[in-house]
Write an enzyme that holds these catalytic residues in place. Sequence first.
Site: not given
Ligand code: NAD
Ligand code: WQD
Length: 338
Positions: A124, A153, A35, A149, A84, A12, A231
Amino acid sequence: MAILVTGGAGYIGSHTVLALLERGEDVVVIDNLSNASQESLLRVAELTGKQPTVCIADILDRHALKTLFSQHIITDVIHFAGLKSVSESIAHPLAYYENNVVGTLVLLDEMQRAGVHSLIFSSSATVYGNPESVPLSEQSRTGGTTNPYGTSKLMVEQILGDFSAAAPHFRITCLRYFNPVGAHPSGRLGEDPNGIPNNLVPYISQVAIGKLPCLTVFGDDYPTPDGTGVRDYIHVMDLAHGHLAALDHKDEGEAFKAINLGTGVGYSVMDLIKAFEKAAQTKINYRVVGRRSGDVAECWSDSSLARQQLGWQATRNLEEMMRDAWNWQKNNPGGYSV
Ligand code: NAD
Ligand code: WQD
């Protein structure tokens, strides 16, 4: 003057850095690459013709943060850095609390020392735990998180709320993302998970390209229209623009805000499989297995507060999300490493 983006090399973060550079902001990224690959930021530069300043360091490293704040005039911090993976957090809870909670404390402390008073935090929908009802509004009950996790948050949101009460000159926005998916439409930026993906769209993408043999659908006996989990999937570029809107509106309303970023529409696992099949023009091999522990039946947002307070709403539909996810996957079968 620049905006500091922690975790800016990640999924992101890199899309948001691109959106910031595109509208003319100067950007400094801090990322420890735990990551992510720096290749994402090279591609951001290639797409925008602009270069973010990149600092490869850990947000837990106070000294690195002090140096960074002394070398740049930072106006705002967008804080993505964190770990994450839900399953990894259950296996390694201390690493998650250290990175996500302590990391934020160190960052906040160094921001305060440097006189930087604007923070946008990646929260999140996981903070809502198992929803009592959907859609989830910011008034819905938080808590009941089912893994470290999610708890990390929620803890950070609570810490930021307490901190805001003591430091009301800080502007803090917690953005509660629903399910970010998709990629930049160029096919040059996208999600590059390590190993076998945990999340649905990266998993489907790898089945479509033949890297994985079969998608396992976790349960078809939920109380949802087709029995599979529902979702609120949101295109990562919509999410990126949500951060720009949060920056633009930081001085309005309360000093501490929590705002949902979702589309307000729920789709099932079967809906996603069908939409992906259409985008990729291929059949997705899948089989239904039992429910995944900790999963909820349905989770989608009431996204009206973002519309009212940030003047933002998602504009990209499921078709565009799947088209861009597929475009990224087929052009980068090995992610950033190829
Ligand atoms: P990502 O892992 O791709 O990005 C996180 C970045 O932070 C990575 O580049 C990693 O190298 C860096 N990082 C981790 N720990 C660090 C540290 N201690 N110091 C410096 N850099 C560090 O994840 P993303 O999907 O881009 O998510 C970004 C943020 O959004 C995260 O905080 C995640 O929890 C939150 N979030 C993600 C999702 C999702 O589904 N992707 C959903 C809700 C919230
Ligand atoms: C979506 C749907 C699964 C994989 C997670 C974290 C949440 C947030 C986003 C950061 C669900 C189904 C999934 C598979 C499947 N992250 N599924 N087969 O669980 O909604 O959210 O990521 O904050 O905290 O929990 O996302 O993409 O894993 O699942 O059937 O191999 O797909 O059961 O219904 P989720 P997801």
